[in-house]
Design a protein around this motif. Structure first.
Motif, mmCIF file in Angstrom:
data_model
loop_
_atom_site.group_PDB
_atom_site.id
_atom_site.type_symbol
_atom_site.label_atom_id
_atom_site.label_comp_id
_atom_site.label_asym_id
_atom_site.label_seq_id
_atom_site.Cartn_x
_atom_site.Cartn_y
_atom_site.Cartn_z
ATOM 1 N N MET B 1 46.548 38.284 48.972
ATOM 2 C CA MET B 1 47.312 37.905 47.785
ATOM 3 C C MET B 1 47.845 39.027 47.068
ATOM 4 O O MET B 1 47.275 40.096 47.107
ATOM 5 C CB MET B 1 46.335 37.156 46.829
ATOM 6 N N GLU B 2 48.792 38.782 46.337
ATOM 7 C CA GLU B 2 49.508 39.886 45.651
ATOM 8 C C GLU B 2 48.551 40.479 44.463
ATOM 9 O O GLU B 2 47.801 39.778 44.034
ATOM 10 C CB GLU B 2 50.627 39.358 45.124
ATOM 11 N N ARG B 3 48.408 41.692 44.393
ATOM 12 C CA ARG B 3 47.671 42.465 43.430
ATOM 13 C C ARG B 3 48.267 43.374 42.468
ATOM 14 O O ARG B 3 49.172 44.009 42.973
ATOM 15 C CB ARG B 3 46.152 42.947 43.884
ATOM 16 N N ILE B 4 47.975 43.415 41.218
ATOM 17 C CA ILE B 4 48.411 44.406 40.512
ATOM 18 C C ILE B 4 47.697 45.865 40.829
ATOM 19 O O ILE B 4 46.312 45.914 40.541
ATOM 20 C CB ILE B 4 48.454 44.103 39.048
ATOM 21 N N PRO B 5 48.213 46.967 41.084
ATOM 22 C CA PRO B 5 47.549 48.150 41.565
ATOM 23 C C PRO B 5 47.272 48.723 40.057
ATOM 24 O O PRO B 5 47.534 48.792 39.003
ATOM 25 C CB PRO B 5 48.529 49.009 42.027
ATOM 26 N N ILE B 6 45.804 49.479 40.477
ATOM 27 C CA ILE B 6 45.184 49.987 39.182
ATOM 28 C C ILE B 6 44.947 51.579 39.673
ATOM 29 O O ILE B 6 44.430 51.957 40.737
ATOM 30 C CB ILE B 6 43.766 49.487 38.961
ATOM 31 N N ALA B 26 46.934 37.145 37.148
ATOM 32 C CA ALA B 26 46.302 37.612 36.062
ATOM 33 C C ALA B 26 44.832 37.701 36.191
ATOM 34 O O ALA B 26 44.014 38.391 35.733
ATOM 35 C CB ALA B 26 46.773 36.494 35.051
ATOM 36 N N MET B 27 44.273 36.426 36.642
ATOM 37 C CA MET B 27 42.685 36.305 36.864
ATOM 38 C C MET B 27 42.259 37.545 37.774
ATOM 39 O O MET B 27 41.377 38.181 37.724
ATOM 40 C CB MET B 27 42.344 35.106 37.437
ATOM 41 N N ALA B 28 42.874 37.776 38.952
ATOM 42 C CA ALA B 28 42.622 38.967 39.763
ATOM 43 C C ALA B 28 42.563 40.021 39.297
ATOM 44 O O ALA B 28 41.645 40.986 39.283
ATOM 45 C CB ALA B 28 43.435 38.929 40.987
ATOM 46 N N LEU B 29 43.506 40.441 38.309
ATOM 47 C CA LEU B 29 43.477 41.613 37.564
ATOM 48 C C LEU B 29 42.494 41.775 36.634
ATOM 49 O O LEU B 29 41.821 43.090 36.528
ATOM 50 C CB LEU B 29 45.088 41.638 36.638
ATOM 51 N N GLN B 30 42.073 40.824 36.133
ATOM 52 C CA GLN B 30 40.888 40.708 34.990
ATOM 53 C C GLN B 30 39.483 41.062 35.886
ATOM 54 O O GLN B 30 38.654 42.018 35.393
ATOM 55 C CB GLN B 30 40.710 39.330 34.462
ATOM 56 N N ASP B 31 39.311 40.350 37.008
ATOM 57 C CA ASP B 31 38.432 40.827 37.875
ATOM 58 C C ASP B 31 38.326 42.105 38.247
ATOM 59 O O ASP B 31 37.149 42.841 38.600
ATOM 60 C CB ASP B 31 38.204 39.864 39.099
ATOM 61 N N ASP B 32 39.353 42.694 38.817
ATOM 62 C CA ASP B 32 39.518 43.989 39.564
ATOM 63 C C ASP B 32 39.497 45.136 38.429
ATOM 64 O O ASP B 32 38.543 46.064 38.620
ATOM 65 C CB ASP B 32 40.822 44.312 39.977
ATOM 66 N N LEU B 33 39.679 44.908 37.281
ATOM 67 C CA LEU B 33 39.627 46.143 36.104
ATOM 68 C C LEU B 33 38.054 45.968 35.612
ATOM 69 O O LEU B 33 37.567 47.180 35.672
ATOM 70 C CB LEU B 33 40.573 45.420 34.807
ATOM 71 N N THR B 34 37.612 44.893 35.441
ATOM 72 C CA THR B 34 36.104 45.094 34.872
ATOM 73 C C THR B 34 35.223 45.577 36.188
ATOM 74 O O THR B 34 34.381 46.446 35.828
ATOM 75 C CB THR B 34 35.327 43.500 34.747
ATOM 76 N N ASP B 35 35.520 45.233 37.340
ATOM 77 C CA ASP B 35 34.701 45.811 38.683
ATOM 78 C C ASP B 35 35.100 47.601 38.725
ATOM 79 O O ASP B 35 33.951 48.061 38.713
ATOM 80 C CB ASP B 35 35.362 45.184 39.785
ATOM 81 N N LYS B 36 36.377 47.742 38.423
ATOM 82 C CA LYS B 36 36.558 49.378 38.394
ATOM 83 C C LYS B 36 35.902 50.112 37.230
ATOM 84 O O LYS B 36 35.429 51.089 37.390
ATOM 85 C CB LYS B 36 38.126 49.385 38.404
#
Lengths: 132, 135
Positions: B1-6, B26-36
């Motif tokens: 799935m498409e993701r926003i780079p961090i 948007a949901m994926a970004l929320q998860d990725d950011l908290t993870d990072k």
């Protein structure tokens, strides 16, 4: 006199398609950037409701003309569970069972005309119009 | 799935949203950011939304969620670059983005993060695209 077109709302990418089509028509009607943004935002809220609460449905686009005024009218229709108390759903701060508001009062503030028809078990139809 | 780079920049994470935000991204970004934030122990997150043509209640709620989650993880979030038409619409819609710090542009956003935590962003050359490095 108005031409008609339709977008099916089945997945979250369809909400984006509704935004794009709304933007196109708002530009064609000669709306300012702020008016475009308001209409597109309202359309985005209602398209998401159609998807999340209505279980999918359609957005129908029209370009009404009244005298010298041009506008954009969008009708969102689903055959989902419907809303038991429409008056309550139109109040700020009302939330659904999942704790998220339907965003109906917010969407209403962003357009010139707002009509909602809903009955439990018979789905929901919301029509919004914004004039240039 | 498409993701926003961090991107990681010193003690900060940098996100610029350049794609059309549908709800799953948007949901994926929320998860990725908290993870990072939790994995890398960063103290600041800058999210630039200057390319976003609308912010509706879902995207607004996502920004507020990210800010709350980051706060719990001891990091500050600044949202930068909101277009004027978006700001006007957001207020009329009834969203106040409570708890989300904002700045006019990336430069001021960075200054704000630095003011909140002086140890931030000491080495500006140290920019890695995490998605390339880690995956």
């Amino acid at each position: 006199m108005s031409s008609v077109d339709l977008i099916e709302i089945r997945v979250s990418e369809d909400v984006v398609r509704v935004r794009h089509r709304t933007r196109e028509l708002a530009v064609q009607a000669g709306m300012s950037l702020i008016d475009q943004t308001k209409l597109v935002t309202a359309a985005s809220e209602l398209a998401r409701n159609t998807l999340e609460y209505g279980g999918g449905g359609t957005a129908r686009f029209e370009r009404p003309v009244s005298g010298l005024k041009k506008g954009v009218r969008i009708t969102f229709e689903d055959s989902g569970p419907g809303i038991a108390d429409v008056a309550q759903a139109m109040q700020d701060g009302f939330t659904s069972g999942s704790g998220m508001g339907l965003g109906l009062p917010g969407a209403k503030r962003l357009v010139n005309e707002f009509d909602i028809q809903s009955k439990p078990g018979q789905g929901t139809r919301v029509t919004i119009t914004r004039w240039k | 799935m498409e993701r926003i780079p961090i991107l990681k920049m010193g003690d900060c994470l940098l996100v610029t949203i350049q794609v059309e935000m549908h709800d799953r991204i948007a949901m994926a970004l929320q998860d990725d950011l908290t993870d990072k934030i939790s994995k890398l122990g960063v103290r600041g997150v800058l999210i630039d939304i200057s390319a976003l043509e609308i912010v509706d209640s879902f995207i607004g709620r996502m920004l507020a969620n990210i800010a709350s989650m980051a706060r719990v993880l001891d990091a500050n979030v600044v949202v930068t670059g909101m277009q004027p038409a978006v700001a006007i619409t957001l207020v009329e819609l009834g969203l106040s983005l409570a708890g989300v710090r904002t700045a006019l542009n990336v430069e001021r956003g960075m200054a704000l993060l630095r003011a909140m935590n002086p140890s931030l962003v000491e080495d500006l050359d140290d920019v890695d695209e995490l998605d390339d490095v880690e995956r």
